[in-house]
Write a protein that holds these residues in place. Structure first.
Motif, PDB file in Angstrom:
ATOM      1  N   LYS A 256      -5.656  62.520  69.621  1.00 41.94           N
ATOM      2  CA  LYS A 256      -4.406  62.031  70.209  1.00 41.94           C
ATOM      3  C   LYS A 256      -4.551  60.545  70.504  1.00 41.94           C
ATOM      4  O   LYS A 256      -5.656  60.075  70.823  1.00 41.94           O
ATOM      5  N   GLU A 258      -3.956  58.800  73.016  1.00 37.18           N
ATOM      6  CA  GLU A 258      -4.533  58.485  74.329  1.00 37.18           C
ATOM      7  C   GLU A 258      -6.065  58.610  74.336  1.00 37.18           C
ATOM      8  O   GLU A 258      -6.733  58.049  75.220  1.00 37.18           O
ATOM      9  N   ASP A 259      -6.640  59.332  73.376  1.00 33.80           N
ATOM     10  CA  ASP A 259      -8.099  59.442  73.294  1.00 33.80           C
ATOM     11  C   ASP A 259      -8.728  58.071  73.033  1.00 33.80           C
ATOM     12  O   ASP A 259      -9.809  57.763  73.554  1.00 33.80           O
ATOM     13  N   GLY A 261      -7.435  55.161  73.934  1.00 32.39           N
ATOM     14  CA  GLY A 261      -7.308  54.365  75.150  1.00 32.39           C
ATOM     15  C   GLY A 261      -8.406  54.688  76.147  1.00 32.39           C
ATOM     16  O   GLY A 261      -8.968  53.788  76.791  1.00 32.39           O
ATOM     17  N   LYS A 262      -8.717  55.961  76.258  1.00 34.23           N
ATOM     18  CA  LYS A 262      -9.801  56.390  77.151  1.00 34.23           C
ATOM     19  C   LYS A 262     -11.133  55.812  76.684  1.00 34.23           C
ATOM     20  O   LYS A 262     -11.932  55.296  77.493  1.00 34.23           O
TER      21      LYS A 262
END
Length: 344
Positions: A256, A258-259, A261-262
């Protein structure tokens, strides 16, 4: 039983071949691997020339094997089957100079594996170079070929070309694969990311072999404190050739956006808290069960930290030719239905 009529030049050929073998036997006692491999190459080239020029057939080669074993009973390797390998070896490595630089540095049975399993010359040369560089045993080489390492190496989606200087970006790209094969694991359908991490650590030797040369495990669930809050990194490695930390984030599902961004956050923190002044920038790898490469490319495009995205799998994918030859689930159901006993 008919008597084999040998070519007229066969006795002279056999005499010359015995001379080649004796010369090599005296010079190196066949103890140096390079000498043995080059001897096999010369034998193979001689057989190949006789087949092309004199029309030798399989029966003559079989007779040659018998005569060589009679003359040199203490030396193994002169079976008809091995002579055929020698001929194939000479065909595949026609240039003796390249042979000496590459294939002659591998044990003979390593070369036989490559003759059997790798038909593309460029791919075969790549495996020879990797075996020399990494010191692979015969079994490891066979496993790497069967896993399709040549086609997986350097294929991960990444933003290294935009976030790392050359040549670090090229080196970093080459250490990543896609997909990674964890066929040494057994995970159930309900497995979680911690189960995957635990399995990889329990089989750390196999895991490190799949990651490739240069990875040294620093820790799992590695603790970082940022702004008074606790964060735990799934796996942290140090790569000895790249001279940098490598953080791996494990995902049981699809990648995803957001992975990334993390991971970008983890890398920024690690560069401040872990990285030494002489280290290169920390690299991140998001390992997921599946990914859409287009989504991954967009997710990485605007990030400042070097991140790669790759898939992991528990079994090696079947070749397309084999997949096409297997029955579909509908065909299996139909066949099973036909085989069921009639009802009473």
């Amino acid at each position: 039983m008919s008597t084999l009529t040998l070519p007229s030049d066969y006795p002279q050929f056999l005499t010359e071949l015995k001379g080649h073998i004796r010369e090599t036997q005296v010079r190196a006692a066949l103890a140096v691997n390079s000498e043995l491999v080059q001897l096999y190459w010369r034998i193979g080239r001689s057989i190949l020339q006789q087949e092309q020029q004199q029309g030798w057939g399989a029966k003559v080669v079989a007779r040659l094997a018998t005569d060589l074993r009679t003359e040199f009973p203490a030396i193994t390797g002169f079976s008809a089957r091995n002579l055929r390998y020698m001929k194939a070896f000479a065909e595949q490595w026609a240039d003796e100079a390249i042979l000496q630089q590459l294939a002659a540095k591998l044990p003979w049975f390593h070369n036989c594996i490559l003759l059997d399993k790798v038909k593309n010359p460029t791919e075969r040369t790549w495996y020879v170079q990797q075996t020399i560089e990494n010191g692979w045993s015969r079994n490891v080489l066979a496993a790497q070929v069967e896993s399709g390492l040549y086609h997986r190496q350097g294929r991960a989606v990444s933003n290294f070309s935009r976030t790392l200087p050359a040549p670090q970006s090229e080196l970093a790209q080459q250490i990543l694969k896609d997909p990674y094969t964890f066929d040494f694991l057994s995970l159930g359908a309900e497995a979680q990311e911690r189960d995957l991490e635990r399995g990889l650590l329990e089989h750390v030797r196999s895991f490190l072999l799949e990651l490739g040369k240069g990875f040294a495990l620093v820790g799992s669930q590695y603790h970082l404190e940022v702004g008074g809050q606790d964060y735990y990194l799934d796996l942290v490695f140090y790569h000895l050739k790249l001279r940098c930390f490598v953080i791996i984030d494990l995902k049981m599902g699809e990648f995803k956006p957001e992975d990334s961004g993390k991971m970008n956050f983890y890398l920024a923190a690690a560069d401040d808290l872990l990285r030494h002044p002489t280290d290169q920038p920390t690299i991140g790898l998001v390992l997921c069960k599946s990914q859409n490469r287009v989504v991954a490319e967009y997710a990485l495009r605007g990030l400042s930290q070097p991140i790669g995205v790759a898939e992991w799998q528990l079994t090696r994918a079947l070749p397309a030719e084999l997949r096409r030859s297997l029955p579909t689930s509908e065909e299996l159901d139909a066949a099973l239905g036909e085989s069921e006993p009639p009802e009473a």
